[in-house]
Scaffold this motif. Structure first.
Motif, short mmCIF file in Angstrom:
data_model
loop_
_atom_site.label_atom_id
_atom_site.label_comp_id
_atom_site.label_asym_id
_atom_site.label_seq_id
_atom_site.Cartn_x
_atom_site.Cartn_y
_atom_site.Cartn_z
N THR A 191 -5.85 0.45 -4.83
CA THR A 191 -4.49 0.89 -5.13
C THR A 191 -4.20 0.71 -6.61
N VAL A 207 0.84 -1.20 0.00
CA VAL A 207 0.00 0.00 0.00
C VAL A 207 0.87 1.25 0.00
N LEU A 227 -1.48 -6.09 -4.45
CA LEU A 227 -2.07 -4.78 -4.24
C LEU A 227 -3.57 -4.87 -3.97
#
Length: 194
Positions: free
Chosen positions: A159, A16, A155
């Motif tokens: 994101t 992140v 991810l």
């Protein structure tokens, strides 16, 4: 980017961006340079002042990575969460921020957020951009990664969406407004903040 812990309640093991919540003290932080336009007006009209959101983003970046977006300046009595930043002889600088995305998490998730994503030039970081030694332990494997390689990481969906916007901007594309995934109501909506 950095990796969240495997035991985290929210997005375990995911890579992140640095980020987090606004602290009450962020509203009183004296920015050496405020947000510019149109960023400021696009953030206006919410329950949190634009400069408070920017201060929170700068603080969270500093806490989670040790990277400081600021300018040399002193301040009289920094709040507790800002003392390490102030000890570097800096006050936060939001003038280079670009507000690029907003997302509110759907209901029913273990954690909900109303996130604003900012883009800033790494050249605005004071000090060595490769030095993560002052970072807290919230994220591991902190590193810069190219847009070409980032998709190989684990991810979160949001994101990936934000990275698509970043890729567009890095290619010189223009946003017709800031994308906003709004899941605050009974029906998810997508709109643009102009």
């Amino acid at each position: 980017m950095g990796q969240r812990g495997a035991g985290a309640a929210f997005m375990p093991s995911k890579y992140v961006f640095p980020g987090g919540a606004v602290d009450r003290a962020d509203a009183a932080v004296p920015l050496v340079a405020p947000l510019g336009e149109p960023c400021r007006s696009r953030l206006a009209g919410t329950d949190i002042a634009p400069d408070t959101l920017a201060a929170a983003a700068i603080r969270e970046l500093f806490e989670e990575t040790g990277l400081a977006l600021g300018q040399p300046a002193t301040w009289a009595d920094p709040p507790a969460d800002w003392q390490s930043f102030a000890a570097r002889g800096l006050r936060p600088d939001a003038s280079g921020f670009r507000f690029i995305f907003r997302a509110i998490t759907p209901p029913g998730r273990p954690r909900r957020f109303d996130a604003r994503f900012f883009l800033a030039d790494a050249d605005a970081v004071q000090g060595d951009v490769e030095d993560f030694s002052a970072a807290c332990d919230e994220l591991s494997h902190l590193h810069w990664i190219s847009l070409a390689e980032v998709r190989r990481l684990d991810l979160p969906f949001i994101t990936e969406v934000v990275l698509s916007e970043v890729a567009l901007l890095m290619r010189g594309g223009q946003q017709p407004g800031v994308p906003f995934f709004d899941n605050s109501g009974t029906r998810p909506t997508f709109r643009r903040i102009t």
